[in-house]
Write a protein that holds these residues in place. Structure first.
Motif, PDB file in Angstrom:
ATOM      1  N   ASP A  58      59.467 -24.186  21.673  1.00 47.24           N
ATOM      2  CA  ASP A  58      58.743 -23.830  20.454  1.00 47.24           C
ATOM      3  C   ASP A  58      58.998 -24.893  19.386  1.00 47.24           C
ATOM      4  OD1 ASP A  58      56.939 -21.888  19.461  1.00 47.24           O
ATOM      5  OD2 ASP A  58      58.515 -20.910  18.300  1.00 47.24           O
ATOM      6  N   GLN A  59      60.247 -25.338  19.283  1.00 48.40           N
ATOM      7  CA  GLN A  59      60.608 -26.342  18.294  1.00 48.40           C
ATOM      8  C   GLN A  59      60.016 -27.709  18.641  1.00 48.40           C
ATOM      9  OE1 GLN A  59      64.892 -25.992  18.188  1.00 48.40           O
ATOM     10  NE2 GLN A  59      64.798 -23.935  17.298  1.00 48.40           N
ATOM     11  N   LEU A  60      60.087 -28.104  19.890  1.00 48.47           N
ATOM     12  CA  LEU A  60      59.507 -29.381  20.317  1.00 48.47           C
ATOM     13  C   LEU A  60      57.996 -29.410  20.083  1.00 48.47           C
ATOM     14  CD1 LEU A  60      61.558 -29.695  23.581  1.00 48.47           C
ATOM     15  CD2 LEU A  60      61.444 -31.530  21.902  1.00 48.47           C
ATOM     16  N   ILE A  61      57.335 -28.320  20.431  1.00 45.92           N
ATOM     17  CA  ILE A  61      55.876 -28.244  20.263  1.00 45.92           C
ATOM     18  C   ILE A  61      55.514 -28.236  18.781  1.00 45.92           C
ATOM     19  CG2 ILE A  61      53.881 -26.724  20.587  1.00 45.92           C
ATOM     20  CD1 ILE A  61      55.291 -25.915  23.300  1.00 45.92           C
ATOM     21  N   GLY A  62      56.243 -27.455  17.992  1.00 54.75           N
ATOM     22  CA  GLY A  62      55.960 -27.378  16.569  1.00 54.75           C
ATOM     23  C   GLY A  62      56.175 -28.695  15.838  1.00 54.75           C
ATOM     24  N   MET A  63      57.067 -29.531  16.352  1.00 62.72           N
ATOM     25  CA  MET A  63      57.323 -30.830  15.743  1.00 62.72           C
ATOM     26  C   MET A  63      56.413 -31.922  16.292  1.00 62.72           C
ATOM     27  SD  MET A  63      59.446 -30.237  13.400  1.00 62.72           S
ATOM     28  CE  MET A  63      59.875 -31.905  12.908  1.00 62.72           C
ATOM     29  N   GLY A  64      55.433 -31.538  17.105  1.00 65.68           N
ATOM     30  CA  GLY A  64      54.435 -32.486  17.576  1.00 65.68           C
ATOM     31  C   GLY A  64      54.888 -33.403  18.686  1.00 65.68           C
ATOM     32  N   CYS A  65      55.935 -33.018  19.416  1.00 68.25           N
ATOM     33  CA  CYS A  65      56.449 -33.888  20.490  1.00 68.25           C
ATOM     34  C   CYS A  65      55.615 -33.821  21.758  1.00 68.25           C
ATOM     35  CB  CYS A  65      57.886 -33.498  20.827  1.00 68.25           C
ATOM     36  SG  CYS A  65      59.065 -33.698  19.475  1.00 68.25           S
ATOM     37  N   ALA A  66      54.895 -32.715  21.979  1.00 70.03           N
ATOM     38  CA  ALA A  66      54.253 -32.473  23.274  1.00 70.03           C
ATOM     39  C   ALA A  66      52.743 -32.452  23.173  1.00 70.03           C
ATOM     40  CB  ALA A  66      54.749 -31.149  23.859  1.00 70.03           C
ATOM     41  N   ASP A  67      52.096 -33.045  24.156  1.00 72.57           N
ATOM     42  CA  ASP A  67      50.644 -32.948  24.310  1.00 72.57           C
ATOM     43  C   ASP A  67      50.259 -31.924  25.374  1.00 72.57           C
ATOM     44  OD1 ASP A  67      50.400 -34.944  22.459  1.00 72.57           O
ATOM     45  OD2 ASP A  67      49.631 -36.459  23.825  1.00 72.57           O
ATOM     46  N   ARG A  68      51.189 -31.633  26.285  1.00 75.96           N
ATOM     47  CA  ARG A  68      50.847 -30.800  27.445  1.00 75.96           C
ATOM     48  C   ARG A  68      52.064 -29.993  27.860  1.00 75.96           C
ATOM     49  NH1 ARG A  68      50.517 -32.299  33.223  1.00 75.96           N
ATOM     50  NH2 ARG A  68      49.017 -30.921  34.267  1.00 75.96           N
ATOM     51  N   LEU A  69      51.834 -28.754  28.285  1.00 78.65           N
ATOM     52  CA  LEU A  69      52.897 -27.870  28.744  1.00 78.65           C
ATOM     53  C   LEU A  69      52.514 -27.292  30.096  1.00 78.65           C
ATOM     54  CD1 LEU A  69      55.538 -26.212  28.230  1.00 78.65           C
ATOM     55  CD2 LEU A  69      54.076 -24.483  27.135  1.00 78.65           C
ATOM     56  N   VAL A  70      53.385 -27.471  31.089  1.00 80.98           N
ATOM     57  CA  VAL A  70      53.221 -26.875  32.410  1.00 80.98           C
ATOM     58  C   VAL A  70      54.343 -25.850  32.564  1.00 80.98           C
ATOM     59  CG1 VAL A  70      53.081 -27.308  34.890  1.00 80.98           C
ATOM     60  CG2 VAL A  70      52.283 -29.058  33.270  1.00 80.98           C
ATOM     61  N   PHE A  71      53.981 -24.576  32.766  1.00 87.38           N
ATOM     62  CA  PHE A  71      54.978 -23.511  32.633  1.00 87.38           C
ATOM     63  C   PHE A  71      54.563 -22.297  33.452  1.00 87.38           C
ATOM     64  CE2 PHE A  71      51.623 -22.305  29.907  1.00 87.38           C
ATOM     65  CZ  PHE A  71      51.757 -20.975  29.567  1.00 87.38           C
ATOM     66  N   SER A  72      55.498 -21.312  33.513  1.00 86.38           N
ATOM     67  CA  SER A  72      55.186 -20.082  34.231  1.00 86.38           C
ATOM     68  C   SER A  72      55.463 -18.826  33.414  1.00 86.38           C
ATOM     69  CB  SER A  72      55.973 -20.019  35.547  1.00 86.38           C
ATOM     70  OG  SER A  72      57.351 -20.229  35.350  1.00 86.38           O
ATOM     71  N   TRP A  73      55.945 -18.961  32.220  1.00 79.87           N
ATOM     72  CA  TRP A  73      56.108 -17.844  31.268  1.00 79.87           C
ATOM     73  C   TRP A  73      56.547 -18.457  29.969  1.00 79.87           C
ATOM     74  CZ3 TRP A  73      60.078 -16.295  28.135  1.00 79.87           C
ATOM     75  CH2 TRP A  73      59.942 -15.054  27.496  1.00 79.87           C
ATOM     76  N   GLY A  74      56.091 -17.952  28.839  1.00 76.84           N
ATOM     77  CA  GLY A  74      56.529 -18.480  27.558  1.00 76.84           C
ATOM     78  C   GLY A  74      56.703 -17.363  26.551  1.00 76.84           C
ATOM     79  N   GLY A  75      57.835 -17.365  25.854  1.00 79.59           N
ATOM     80  CA  GLY A  75      58.068 -16.355  24.842  1.00 79.59           C
ATOM     81  C   GLY A  75      59.471 -16.441  24.288  1.00 79.59           C
ATOM     82  N   ASN A  76      59.734 -15.648  23.255  1.00 82.74           N
ATOM     83  CA  ASN A  76      61.057 -15.496  22.674  1.00 82.74           C
ATOM     84  C   ASN A  76      61.677 -14.286  23.358  1.00 82.74           C
ATOM     85  OD1 ASN A  76      63.311 -15.003  21.080  1.00 82.74           O
ATOM     86  ND2 ASN A  76      62.264 -15.354  19.143  1.00 82.74           N
ATOM     87  N   PRO A  77      62.596 -14.494  24.295  1.00 88.80           N
ATOM     88  CA  PRO A  77      63.051 -13.397  25.162  1.00 88.80           C
ATOM     89  C   PRO A  77      63.572 -12.194  24.388  1.00 88.80           C
ATOM     90  CG  PRO A  77      63.875 -15.512  25.940  1.00 88.80           C
ATOM     91  CD  PRO A  77      63.282 -15.752  24.590  1.00 88.80           C
ATOM     92  N   GLY A  78      62.998 -11.044  24.660  1.00 87.64           N
ATOM     93  CA  GLY A  78      63.418  -9.813  24.019  1.00 87.64           C
ATOM     94  C   GLY A  78      62.881  -9.625  22.619  1.00 87.64           C
ATOM     95  N   VAL A  79      62.103 -10.600  22.108  1.00 89.30           N
ATOM     96  CA  VAL A  79      61.617 -10.529  20.733  1.00 89.30           C
ATOM     97  C   VAL A  79      60.099 -10.536  20.680  1.00 89.30           C
ATOM     98  CG1 VAL A  79      61.656 -11.611  18.454  1.00 89.30           C
ATOM     99  CG2 VAL A  79      63.717 -11.644  19.885  1.00 89.30           C
ATOM    100  N   GLY A  80      59.465 -11.551  21.285  1.00 91.49           N
ATOM    101  CA  GLY A  80      58.003 -11.602  21.221  1.00 91.49           C
ATOM    102  C   GLY A  80      57.465 -12.983  21.497  1.00 91.49           C
ATOM    103  N   SER A  81      56.458 -13.369  20.753  1.00 91.29           N
ATOM    104  CA  SER A  81      55.742 -14.619  20.994  1.00 91.29           C
ATOM    105  C   SER A  81      56.523 -15.832  20.512  1.00 91.29           C
ATOM    106  CB  SER A  81      54.388 -14.606  20.280  1.00 91.29           C
ATOM    107  OG  SER A  81      53.501 -13.693  20.863  1.00 91.29           O
ATOM    108  N   LEU A  82      56.118 -16.992  21.045  1.00 84.83           N
ATOM    109  CA  LEU A  82      56.505 -18.276  20.475  1.00 84.83           C
ATOM    110  C   LEU A  82      55.379 -18.685  19.528  1.00 84.83           C
ATOM    111  CD1 LEU A  82      57.814 -20.165  23.637  1.00 84.83           C
ATOM    112  CD2 LEU A  82      59.180 -19.074  21.855  1.00 84.83           C
ATOM    113  N   HIS A  83      55.617 -18.600  18.251  1.00 85.56           N
ATOM    114  CA  HIS A  83      54.538 -18.770  17.282  1.00 85.56           C
ATOM    115  C   HIS A  83      54.095 -20.217  17.137  1.00 85.56           C
ATOM    116  CE1 HIS A  83      54.914 -14.570  16.299  1.00 85.56           C
ATOM    117  NE2 HIS A  83      56.209 -14.729  16.088  1.00 85.56           N
ATOM    118  N   ARG A  84      55.009 -21.168  17.327  1.00 84.43           N
ATOM    119  CA  ARG A  84      54.594 -22.575  17.261  1.00 84.43           C
ATOM    120  C   ARG A  84      53.772 -22.942  18.489  1.00 84.43           C
ATOM    121  NH1 ARG A  84      53.086 -23.321  13.671  1.00 84.43           N
ATOM    122  NH2 ARG A  84      53.480 -21.173  13.118  1.00 84.43           N
TER     123      ARG A  84
END
Length: 284
Positions: A58-84
Motif C-alpha cells: 500500500d505504501q509503495l503503491i501510494g508513493m508511486g513506485c509501482a506501475d503493475r501489481l501481480v498478486f493473489s489477494w490484497g488487503g489490510n489483514p483483519g481490518v479492510g481495504s488497502l486504500h492506496r
C-alpha cells in the motif's frame, strides 16, 4: 555469494527503476524495512509480485513506485481495504496501477516454476471460476500423457526478491523458521536477492523440523536489521503489532494523511529504529 552490507547499498545494488520485484512473507517476516528503503531511494515503474500484498505494498503503491501489481489477494489483514491500492486502481492516483490477479495456488506454482527455470507452471485449478475471463495470463494445457486439461500460468522470475529472515550465519547462509510462505521459491526464482535478518550468528544451533535454510550462493546481499519485519512478526523475536494495522486504516484512507505520514516516518525519518518499534509497538 552473499555479501554483508548496509540496507541502502543492498537496495541500490539490487533494485533499479523498471525492475520486477517480489517482497514475500506470509503474515510472518514481511520485509517492511527494506520496502521503506525502496521508497526512500525513489524507485519507479516497478512490477510488484506478492501473494498477499498488504501495508508495505500500500505504501509503495501510494508513493508511486509501482506501475503493475501481480498478486493473489490484497488487503489490510483483519481490518479492510488497502486504500492506496484502491485509489491507484480506481482513480489513477498517484498514477494508474495495472493489476493481474491470480489464486494463491497459481502464484505458489508460478514461483516454483521460476525457481526450476521453467517457462510456466501447470497445475489443477481455475475450474468453474471467472478469473480466467479477465486474466489472459491464465491459460490451459493438455497433459501429453493423460489428456487431462490443466491450468497454466507464466513462471515468476523477478529481477529481485526481498525477504526478511530470522538469522544469517557468518558464511552468508540464512535461516527461516515458523510460518513460511514462498520465500524460498521467490529467492531461487530471482536474479538477485536481498535478505534482511534479525541477527547474524556464528551458527544456527538446534533447528525445528520446518526450518528453511537458504545457502549463501542463492543470496546477493544480507543486511542485519533487527525488527525489520515490524509491524508483522518474527517467530521467537516479537509479536505482530495489531494496533499498527488498525491505525493504518485512517492514515491510508486519505491522500493528505498518507503523504504526511510517509514524509515524517519514512522519507524524512531515515531508516529508523525498527528494533524499537517492534519491541514497543509504537508506530504509527
Amino acid at each position: 555469494m552473499a555479501r554483508f552490507t548496509s540496507l541502502a547499498d543492498a537496495i541500490e545494488e539490487c533494485i533499479q527503476d523498471g525492475d520486477s520485484v517480489a517482497m514475500e512473507g506470509f503474515t510472518h517476516l514481511i520485509p517492511h524495512a527494506a520496502g521503506h528503503e525502496v521508497i526512500r531511494q525513489g524507485r519507479k515503474h516497478l512490477t510488484l509480485y506478492r501473494m498477499t500484498p498488504d501495508l508495505i505494498y500500500d505504501q509503495l503503491i501510494g508513493m508511486g513506485c509501482a506501475d503493475r501489481l501481480v498478486f493473489s489477494w490484497g488487503g489490510n489483514p483483519g481490518v479492510g481495504s488497502l486504500h492506496r491500492l484502491r485509489d491507484a486502481v480506481e482513480n489513477g492516483w498517484p498514477h494508474r496501477l495495472e493489476i493481474e490477479e491470480h489464486s494463491h495456488a497459481a502464484m505458489a506454482n508460478a514461483y516454483d516454476a521460476g525457481a526450476a527455470n521453467l517457462p510456466f507452471a501447470a497445475f489443477r485449478g481455475y475450474i468453474g471460476v471467472d478469473l480466467p475471463n479477465v486474466n489472459p495470463n491464465i491459460r490451459h494445457v493438455t497433459c501429453p500423457f493423460t489428456g487431462e486439461e490443466l491450468a497454466a500460468v507464466p513462471a515468476i522470475r523477478p529481477d529481485a526478491t526481498v525477504i526478511h529472515a530470522l538469522r544469517a550465519d557468518r558464511e552468508g547462509n540464512v535461516l527461516l523458521e515458523g510460518i513460511v510462505g514462498v520465500q524460498k521459491e521467490a529467492v531461487l526464482a530471482a536474479k538477485k536477492a536481498v535478505v534482511t535478518v534479525e541477527e547474524i550468528v556464528d551458527d544456527f544451533g538446534d533447528l525445528s523440523p520446518n526450518a528453511v535454510i537458504l545457502p549463501s550462493w542463492t543470496i546477493t546481499a544480507i543486511v542485519e536489521v533487527p525488527g525489520g519485519a515490524h509491524p508483522s512478526y518474527a517467530h521467537g523475536y516479537y509479536k505482530r503489532d495489531n494496533a499498527y494495522y488498525i491505525a493504518w486504516d485512517p492514515i491510508g484512507r486519505e491522500r493528505d494523511a498518507f503523504i504526511a505520514w510517509m514524509k515524517e516516518n519514512v522519507l524524512d525519518g531515515g531508516p529508523g529504529d525498527f528494533a524499537r518499534y517492534a519491541k514497543a509497538g509504537d508506530r504509527p
